[in-house]
Design a protein around this motif. Sequence first.
Motif, PDB file in Angstrom:
ATOM      1  N   ARG A 118       0.760  -1.213   0.008  1.00 50.90           N
ATOM      2  CA  ARG A 118       0.106   0.124  -0.039  1.00 50.90           C
ATOM      3  C   ARG A 118       0.937   1.114   0.003  1.00 50.90           C
ATOM      4  O   ARG A 118       0.654   2.295  -0.732  1.00 50.90           O
ATOM      5  CB  ARG A 118      -0.853  -0.025   1.242  1.00 50.90           C
ATOM      6  CG  ARG A 118      -1.926   1.110   1.129  1.00 50.90           C
ATOM      7  CD  ARG A 118      -2.785   1.147   2.239  1.00 50.90           C
ATOM      8  NE  ARG A 118      -2.453   0.458   3.625  1.00 50.90           N
ATOM      9  CZ  ARG A 118      -1.563   1.444   4.520  1.00 50.90           C
ATOM     10  NH1 ARG A 118      -1.529   2.608   4.397  1.00 50.90           N
ATOM     11  NH2 ARG A 118      -1.252   0.840   5.785  1.00 50.90           N
ATOM     12  N   ILE A 119       1.943   1.318   0.779  1.00 56.75           N
ATOM     13  CA  ILE A 119       2.577   2.423   1.048  1.00 56.75           C
ATOM     14  C   ILE A 119       3.592   2.630  -0.171  1.00 56.75           C
ATOM     15  O   ILE A 119       3.905   3.841  -0.564  1.00 56.75           O
ATOM     16  CB  ILE A 119       3.472   2.282   2.302  1.00 56.75           C
ATOM     17  CG1 ILE A 119       2.512   2.445   3.386  1.00 56.75           C
ATOM     18  CG2 ILE A 119       4.411   3.493   2.504  1.00 56.75           C
ATOM     19  CD1 ILE A 119       3.276   2.153   4.793  1.00 56.75           C
ATOM     20  N   SER A 120       4.252   1.584  -0.696  1.00 58.04           N
ATOM     21  CA  SER A 120       5.381   1.674  -1.704  1.00 58.04           C
ATOM     22  C   SER A 120       4.775   1.868  -3.259  1.00 58.04           C
ATOM     23  O   SER A 120       5.325   2.513  -4.044  1.00 58.04           O
ATOM     24  CB  SER A 120       6.484   0.699  -1.596  1.00 58.04           C
ATOM     25  OG  SER A 120       5.853  -0.487  -2.051  1.00 58.04           O
ATOM     26  N   GLY A 121       3.631   1.355  -3.289  1.00 61.01           N
ATOM     27  CA  GLY A 121       2.959   1.065  -4.499  1.00 61.01           C
ATOM     28  C   GLY A 121       3.453  -0.087  -5.461  1.00 61.01           C
ATOM     29  O   GLY A 121       3.082  -0.233  -6.493  1.00 61.01           O
ATOM     30  N   ALA A 122       4.418  -0.690  -4.869  1.00 62.71           N
ATOM     31  CA  ALA A 122       4.948  -2.157  -5.505  1.00 62.71           C
ATOM     32  C   ALA A 122       3.904  -3.194  -5.442  1.00 62.71           C
ATOM     33  O   ALA A 122       3.208  -3.123  -4.617  1.00 62.71           O
ATOM     34  CB  ALA A 122       6.308  -2.553  -4.692  1.00 62.71           C
ATOM     35  N   LYS A 123       4.136  -4.136  -6.363  1.00 59.76           N
ATOM     36  CA  LYS A 123       3.513  -5.466  -6.205  1.00 59.76           C
ATOM     37  C   LYS A 123       3.726  -6.268  -5.228  1.00 59.76           C
ATOM     38  O   LYS A 123       5.030  -6.253  -4.846  1.00 59.76           O
ATOM     39  CB  LYS A 123       3.319  -6.409  -7.434  1.00 59.76           C
ATOM     40  CG  LYS A 123       3.082  -5.313  -8.623  1.00 59.76           C
ATOM     41  CD  LYS A 123       3.261  -6.000  -9.944  1.00 59.76           C
ATOM     42  CE  LYS A 123       2.792  -5.085 -11.262  1.00 59.76           C
ATOM     43  NZ  LYS A 123       2.934  -5.797 -12.708  1.00 59.76           N
ATOM     44  N   ARG A 124       2.623  -7.076  -4.672  1.00 61.08           N
ATOM     45  CA  ARG A 124       2.856  -7.889  -3.618  1.00 61.08           C
ATOM     46  C   ARG A 124       4.047  -8.745  -3.924  1.00 61.08           C
ATOM     47  O   ARG A 124       5.337  -9.106  -3.119  1.00 61.08           O
ATOM     48  CB  ARG A 124       1.679  -8.621  -3.166  1.00 61.08           C
ATOM     49  CG  ARG A 124       1.931  -9.788  -2.139  1.00 61.08           C
ATOM     50  CD  ARG A 124       0.443 -10.426  -1.946  1.00 61.08           C
ATOM     51  NE  ARG A 124       0.816 -11.192  -0.800  1.00 61.08           N
ATOM     52  CZ  ARG A 124       0.394 -10.916   0.668  1.00 61.08           C
ATOM     53  NH1 ARG A 124      -0.152  -9.761   0.738  1.00 61.08           N
ATOM     54  NH2 ARG A 124       0.587 -11.844   1.517  1.00 61.08           N
ATOM     55  N   ARG A 125       4.128  -9.500  -5.241  1.00 64.08           N
ATOM     56  CA  ARG A 125       5.160 -10.358  -5.741  1.00 64.08           C
ATOM     57  C   ARG A 125       6.474  -9.713  -5.590  1.00 64.08           C
ATOM     58  O   ARG A 125       7.720 -10.281  -5.370  1.00 64.08           O
ATOM     59  CB  ARG A 125       4.725 -11.029  -6.747  1.00 64.08           C
ATOM     60  CG  ARG A 125       5.721 -12.124  -7.389  1.00 64.08           C
ATOM     61  CD  ARG A 125       5.956 -13.263  -6.297  1.00 64.08           C
ATOM     62  NE  ARG A 125       6.948 -14.106  -6.592  1.00 64.08           N
ATOM     63  CZ  ARG A 125       7.915 -14.454  -5.586  1.00 64.08           C
ATOM     64  NH1 ARG A 125       7.873 -13.928  -4.538  1.00 64.08           N
ATOM     65  NH2 ARG A 125       8.933 -15.233  -6.102  1.00 64.08           N
ATOM     66  N   SER A 126       6.638  -8.520  -5.961  1.00 67.32           N
ATOM     67  CA  SER A 126       7.683  -7.545  -6.063  1.00 67.32           C
ATOM     68  C   SER A 126       8.491  -7.641  -4.540  1.00 67.32           C
ATOM     69  O   SER A 126       9.493  -7.773  -4.344  1.00 67.32           O
ATOM     70  CB  SER A 126       7.709  -6.489  -6.521  1.00 67.32           C
ATOM     71  OG  SER A 126       7.416  -6.446  -7.845  1.00 67.32           O
ATOM     72  N   ILE A 127       7.788  -7.188  -3.720  1.00 72.02           N
ATOM     73  CA  ILE A 127       8.152  -7.238  -2.330  1.00 72.02           C
ATOM     74  C   ILE A 127       8.593  -8.364  -1.714  1.00 72.02           C
ATOM     75  O   ILE A 127       9.622  -8.449  -1.033  1.00 72.02           O
ATOM     76  CB  ILE A 127       7.204  -6.284  -1.369  1.00 72.02           C
ATOM     77  CG1 ILE A 127       6.881  -4.912  -1.855  1.00 72.02           C
ATOM     78  CG2 ILE A 127       7.367  -6.654   0.028  1.00 72.02           C
ATOM     79  CD1 ILE A 127       6.005  -4.062  -1.183  1.00 72.02           C
ATOM     80  N   GLN A 128       7.805  -9.414  -1.996  1.00 69.05           N
ATOM     81  CA  GLN A 128       8.284 -10.656  -1.435  1.00 69.05           C
ATOM     82  C   GLN A 128       9.614 -11.223  -2.114  1.00 69.05           C
ATOM     83  O   GLN A 128      10.400 -11.632  -1.524  1.00 69.05           O
ATOM     84  CB  GLN A 128       7.273 -12.199  -1.858  1.00 69.05           C
ATOM     85  CG  GLN A 128       5.796 -11.791  -1.190  1.00 69.05           C
ATOM     86  CD  GLN A 128       4.834 -12.800  -1.484  1.00 69.05           C
ATOM     87  OE1 GLN A 128       4.737 -12.957  -2.818  1.00 69.05           O
ATOM     88  NE2 GLN A 128       3.996 -13.173  -0.935  1.00 69.05           N
ATOM     89  N   LEU A 129       9.855 -10.861  -3.487  1.00 64.58           N
ATOM     90  CA  LEU A 129      11.216 -11.111  -3.951  1.00 64.58           C
ATOM     91  C   LEU A 129      12.364 -10.335  -3.418  1.00 64.58           C
ATOM     92  O   LEU A 129      13.319 -10.832  -3.075  1.00 64.58           O
ATOM     93  CB  LEU A 129      11.049 -10.710  -5.640  1.00 64.58           C
ATOM     94  CG  LEU A 129      12.210 -10.836  -6.319  1.00 64.58           C
ATOM     95  CD1 LEU A 129      12.917 -12.288  -6.423  1.00 64.58           C
ATOM     96  CD2 LEU A 129      12.230 -10.432  -7.829  1.00 64.58           C
ATOM     97  N   TRP A 130      12.010  -8.918  -3.110  1.00 63.12           N
ATOM     98  CA  TRP A 130      13.105  -8.156  -2.535  1.00 63.12           C
ATOM     99  C   TRP A 130      13.503  -8.749  -1.257  1.00 63.12           C
ATOM    100  O   TRP A 130      14.528  -8.565  -0.954  1.00 63.12           O
ATOM    101  CB  TRP A 130      12.486  -6.704  -2.578  1.00 63.12           C
ATOM    102  CG  TRP A 130      12.145  -5.974  -3.756  1.00 63.12           C
ATOM    103  CD1 TRP A 130      12.694  -6.430  -5.154  1.00 63.12           C
ATOM    104  CD2 TRP A 130      11.303  -5.054  -4.005  1.00 63.12           C
ATOM    105  NE1 TRP A 130      11.920  -5.611  -5.813  1.00 63.12           N
ATOM    106  CE2 TRP A 130      11.202  -4.652  -5.218  1.00 63.12           C
ATOM    107  CE3 TRP A 130      10.433  -3.960  -2.802  1.00 63.12           C
ATOM    108  CZ2 TRP A 130      10.465  -3.556  -5.783  1.00 63.12           C
ATOM    109  CZ3 TRP A 130       9.988  -3.268  -3.507  1.00 63.12           C
ATOM    110  CH2 TRP A 130       9.804  -2.785  -4.673  1.00 63.12           C
ATOM    111  N   ALA A 131      12.555  -9.244  -0.450  1.00 62.82           N
ATOM    112  CA  ALA A 131      12.786  -9.792   1.027  1.00 62.82           C
ATOM    113  C   ALA A 131      13.417 -11.222   0.976  1.00 62.82           C
ATOM    114  O   ALA A 131      14.258 -11.248   1.441  1.00 62.82           O
ATOM    115  CB  ALA A 131      11.352  -9.717   1.761  1.00 62.82           C
TER     116      ALA A 131
END
Length: 152
Positions: A10-23
Motif C-alpha cells: 500500500r505504501i510503496s505502490g509495489a506489487k506484492r510479489r515484487s516485495i516478496q522477491l525483494w525480501a
Amino acid sequence: MGYTLVDLVRISGAKRRSIQLWADAGVINAYTSTERKGTGTHRRFRRDEVIIACIINVFSMRQVAIGELRRLASGLRRFLKWGGNRDRLEGAVSGFEPSYLIITWRADQMPDVDFCELDTIEDTLYSRPERQFEVSIVLSLNWCLARLEGLK
C-alpha cells in the motif's frame, strides 16, 4: 510492531510479489524474529525498510536488476544511519526538509546519496568534480514517499 507486507504494498505502490522477491533476495530486510519462521508467521518490517522499499520501487519499475537493487538498498541503509539523515528524511516526508535525493554510483562501488532542494540540484551534483560516476538519479521524495506521511 513494524509494517506488514500488505502495508508495504500500500505504501510503496509495489506489487506484492515484487516485495516478496525483494525480501527473499535481501533487498529489504524483515525483523529477524519474523524472517523465514514458517507458516503462520508473517514478515514485519522496520520503517527504514519501508522507506527503502518506496525508493527501490522507482528503480524496479525501470527494470533495474535485483543485484543493483540490493546494492542500492545497502547504500540507502548506510545513508539513513549516518548523521541526522534519518531525521532529515522524516522532515522531507512532512515537507520541512529538502525534498530530493541525488543518488550517484559507479558499477563497482556503493551508491552515494545526498539531500538537496530543487534549486541546488546542479550545485550538489557537480560540486565534487573529482568524483566520477556512471549513473546519477534525482529522485523526488515528495512523490516517492507520499503515502508514508502520517504513518508511524
